[in-house]
Scaffold this active site. Structure first.
Site, short mmCIF file in Angstrom:
data_model
loop_
_atom_site.label_atom_id
_atom_site.label_comp_id
_atom_site.label_asym_id
_atom_site.label_seq_id
_atom_site.Cartn_x
_atom_site.Cartn_y
_atom_site.Cartn_z
CG HIS A 7 -1.26 -7.43 -1.45
ND1 HIS A 7 -2.54 -7.54 -1.90
CD2 HIS A 7 -1.25 -6.33 -0.66
CE1 HIS A 7 -3.28 -6.56 -1.40
NE2 HIS A 7 -2.51 -5.82 -0.64
CG ASP A 59 -0.15 0.19 2.51
OD1 ASP A 59 0.86 -0.52 2.70
OD2 ASP A 59 -0.52 1.04 3.34
CD GLU A 69 1.14 -5.60 2.24
OE1 GLU A 69 0.51 -6.19 3.14
OE2 GLU A 69 1.11 -4.38 2.05
#
Ligand code: CA
Ligand code: CA
Ligand code: CA
Length: 765
Positions: free
Chosen positions: A693, A386, A745
């Site tokens: 991810h 993110d 991730e």
């Protein structure tokens, strides 16, 4: 992925239904991001102290089929006749509501439809979709007001695009039956999501609070004669090893998955096919974390640089590997360069970033949460998959880089291929400074406290960072962020002094100011996300270890006895040990044990603390056939803990004279000597993660090189893992899927201990 409807035939049994046509679904940005709090990597868990006995298989019971299974319904709990259904409610963009099961039906109370279709989304996971299979979707539904909803079966991650669905299904106040069929045209998905979007729909406009009742949700295979099974989680070779390779003098061990298969093995030079060494397979080590009894082939005596593989009659072949003294050089540079590629707030030029070049992102001012004030906090690294920027994990990442340089400067160069290459300063220090400059902006000038993080209210969609325009919020000051900040600024003051004395002075002043804030605000508790914030929390409740670390670094940097006397009053034995973002005491231990003018009593206490941690690491390694230091539980981010444990061993080599072999073993595990057969750094080894991810990699459909993924996670903390990995041994709970954010991730603070580990091992003679 293809983004078209695969609806072949829509059967409208309900006369009142108006919209039966196929059509394109909403845009990517309409799809929900991760569920709140789920993207949050767990901290470095302390190695498990006790090895749990293997659980005995439960006695065979008569198999009880659920009502769903009896009727061939793939939707778990689709009839709502039992309370243990697995449906969830996702809310965002102003959506408000609640669900409950009542009289064998699901009752959805919608207080606010929000501003997007999925602002209120009822969903269900726990089934698979097979390519080319024909499915029926059916449900009964009514609403207390006439309205439309969408149903979708969608990818549960990435762009959340729909495999099938129907927009604007008209509900009325009467309970009606709805039925559709579709063919799954995309590759099989072992963990999709079924959902109803009950938020804002154009056709309806605004709606007052109302109630929707759902029952008999069915997904049933009508025809699977052409169906293709999901790609099976095929296990890799029977012989596993470090797929990047070994330095010439390294101890080299191939691990055989099944100790009963072979007595002998060969080392073969791949180019010539020549056998350069033959040895015996030895040992039989039961390894419950992998569900295997493994054996070993030692080929340490092969020292001639080259490319090789291991072969054995029954176990077959290993992947290729290299023997060379500079075998980790490129990997170390890429591990640092990954941080450059995560930079926020500046343009990444094609020249340095290649495919991952992009314009400056997140450059606008951020709002201080709860106020109308704004502040420039541009810069720093995107934390992970993110685009959030969080001080606590950022400090851990910076600490690893600075220590790697301080302890092993000879392993670093000024030509790693970043914007500051060739400026006369080692690139690892240029890169760490990029984060430090951002952290300095995160300190409140008045109080000295440090803001916990800067993010949007929710995770961004799967987009490139420069396209994000959501407001940024600076979240409240936390003691843990402030303590971590003080520690790394004190380190920076010491390490940059030689390169830029003015910057070093600035860092030291900032560190002291942060420490003062901590001392005035003791026991204020950990950080908590404000109610409307869904991004990563990093919610550390215990700031005593951060305080200890800050004092130790300040003492090491300044030698000021006032820090020494404060250290004497810390109850070191009671601190939870780790090098993670949550528990940082081992950084403090190391700082003190490498300080000048140590107090003998305090140093003894600290050595005891470090030795206790190392004893658990050694115990875990001894009990694991793959020499993993994790023990029986693999938490979120297990690869970080393995790398951290390697770092701790290298630190212990400096201050306690420990052998470094266990550190090397942790690196071997990360690079392929593990039961998944994955080399866990992207772009390295033969079997390497290629569906991480990580938003830029997902958008560009190519995987950024040099990222350490989270790895095995036996707690199964995302729907994909729950569907695909349930029942596997702990160390095999890994999936190379961008949907599995709890396995695949990447983060800045997982790469950073890898940087230290590689630098330390490369520096060895
Ligand atoms: Ca029912
Ligand atoms: Ca440089
Ligand atoms: Ca802590």
């Amino acid at each position: 992925m293809k983004k078209f409807w695969s609806l072949l035939l829509v059967v409208c049994l309900v006369l009142s239904m108006t919209a039966c046509s196929t059509g394109n679904q909403g845009t990517d940005s309409e799809q929900p991001g991760e569920q709140p709090g789920q993207e949050q990597p767990a901290d470095a868990a302390q190695p498990v102290q006790e090895v749990k006995p293997p659980e005995e298989a439960p006695p065979a019971e008569e198999v009880q089929l659920t009502e769903e299974e009896q009727k061939g319904n793939l939707i778990p709990g689709g009839y709502f006749n039992k309370i243990d259904y697995k449906w969830g409610l996702y809310k965002e963009s102003g959506g408000q509501g609640a669900t409950e099961v009542k009289d064998g039906q699901l009752v959805v109370t919608i207080d606010n439809i929000g501003t997007v279709k999925h602002a209120v989304q009822v969903y269900c996971d726990g089934f698979e979709l097979l390519q080319n299979a024909v499915y029926k979707v059916a449900f009964d539904m009514q609403s207390s007001v006439d309205r439309v909803i969408d149903w979708r079966v969608q990818l549960n991650g990435g762009d959340y695009h729909a495999y099938a669905g129907q927009e604007d299904v008209q509900l009325t106040t009467e309970m009606k039956h709805y039925e559709f069929t579709f063919t799954m045209e995309e590759p099989s998905d072992p963990a999709p999501r079924f959902c109803f979007n009950m938020g804002f729909h154009e056709i309806d406009g605004e709606l007052a609070a109302h109630t929707v009742i759902i029952d008999n949700v069915e997904l049933i295979i009508l025809d699977d004669s052409n169906a293709l099974a999901s790609a099976s989680g095929d296990i890799g070779p029977e012989i596993n090893l470090n797929q990047v390779g070994y330095r010439t003098a390294d101890k080299k061990t191939a691990i055989f998955r099944d100790s009963s298969k072979d007595m002998k093995f060969d080392v073969v030079e791949t180019e010539t096919g020549k056998v350069v060494y033959s040895g015996n397979v030895s040992g039989a080590v039961q390894t419950s974390s992998a569900g295997e009894t493994v054996a070993y082939g030692d080929f340490s005596s092969v020292k001639e640089p080259g490319t090789y593989k291991i072969t054995a009659e029954n176990s077959g072949e290993s992947y290729e590997f290299v023997i060379a003294d500079d075998v980790y050089k490129e990997l170390l540079e890429d591990a640092v360069r990954m941080l450059y590629l995560q930079r926020c707030g500046c343009e990444l030029a094609k020249e340095h970033a290649g495919d991952f070049a992009h314009k400056a992102c997140h450059t606008y001012k951020a709002i201080i949460y709860g106020t109308s004030d704004t502040k420039d906090v541009s810069g720093g690294w995107h934390d992970a998959g993110d685009y959030g920027r969080y001080v606590v994990p950022g400090a851990k990442a910076v600490a690893d880089l600075l220590l790697a340089y301080e302890d092993h400067s000879g392993s670093f160069t000024d030509n790693a291929g970043i914007a500051e290459s060739g400026n006369g300063i080692p690139d690892v220090l240029d890169e760490a400074r990029y984060e430090l400059e951002w952290m300095l902006k995160m300190q409140d000038e008045k109080s000295g406290g440090v803001y916990h993080k800067v993010t949007g209210l929710n995770f961004d969609g799967t987009v490139m960072p420069e396209t994000v325009t959501d407001e940024l919020y600076i979240m409240p000051i936390s003691n843990c962020a402030t303590g971590d900040f003080a520690a790394v600024m004190a380190m920076a003051a010491r390490i940059y002094n030689k390169h830029d004395a003015a910057f070093a002075d600035k860092c030291l002043a900032a560190a002291k100011k942060a420490l003062e804030y901590m001392e005035k605000n003791e026991n204020k508790g950990g950080f908590k996300n404000p109610g409307d914030v869904l991004t990563g929390e990093y919610p550390d409740q215990d700031d005593r270890d951060e305080y200890f670390w800050a004092l130790s670094e300040l003492y090491k940097t300044t030698g000021d006895p006032s820090f020494g006397s404060k250290l004497a009053s810390v109850d070191i034995a009671s601190l939870k040990s780790g090098l993670g973002w949550e528990s940082v005491d081992l950084y403090g231990c190391y700082a003190y044990l490498t300080s000048e003018n140590q107090d003998a009593g305090l140093a003894n206490k600290i050595r005891d603390k470090l030795n206790a941690y190392i004893a658990t690491v050694e115990n875990n390694v001894q009990n694991d056939g793959y020499f993993s230091s994790m023990g029986e539980v693999y938490p979120w981010g297990s690869n970080m803990t393995l790398a951290n444990n390697g770092v701790v061993i290298l630190m212990a080599n400096k201050v306690l004279g420990k052998d470094t072999d266990l550190a090397k073993k942790q690196l071997d595990y990360l690079l392929g000597a593990n039961s998944t057969s994955y080399c866990f750094v992207t772009g390295y080894g033969t079997q390497t993660p290629d569906d991480t991810h990580h938003r830029p990699s997902q958008v560009l459909k190519k995987t950024m090189k040099g990222m350490l993924v989270g790895g095995a996670n036996s707690n199964l903390e995302d729907p994909y893992a729950q569907n695909v990995l349930a029942g596997k041994p702990a160390a095999k709970c890994y999936a190379d899927s961008s949907q599995s954010y709890s396995c695949n991730e990447i983060t800045i603070y997982w790469n950073s201990p890898l940087v230290y580990l590689l630098a330390g091992l490369q520096a060895e003679k």
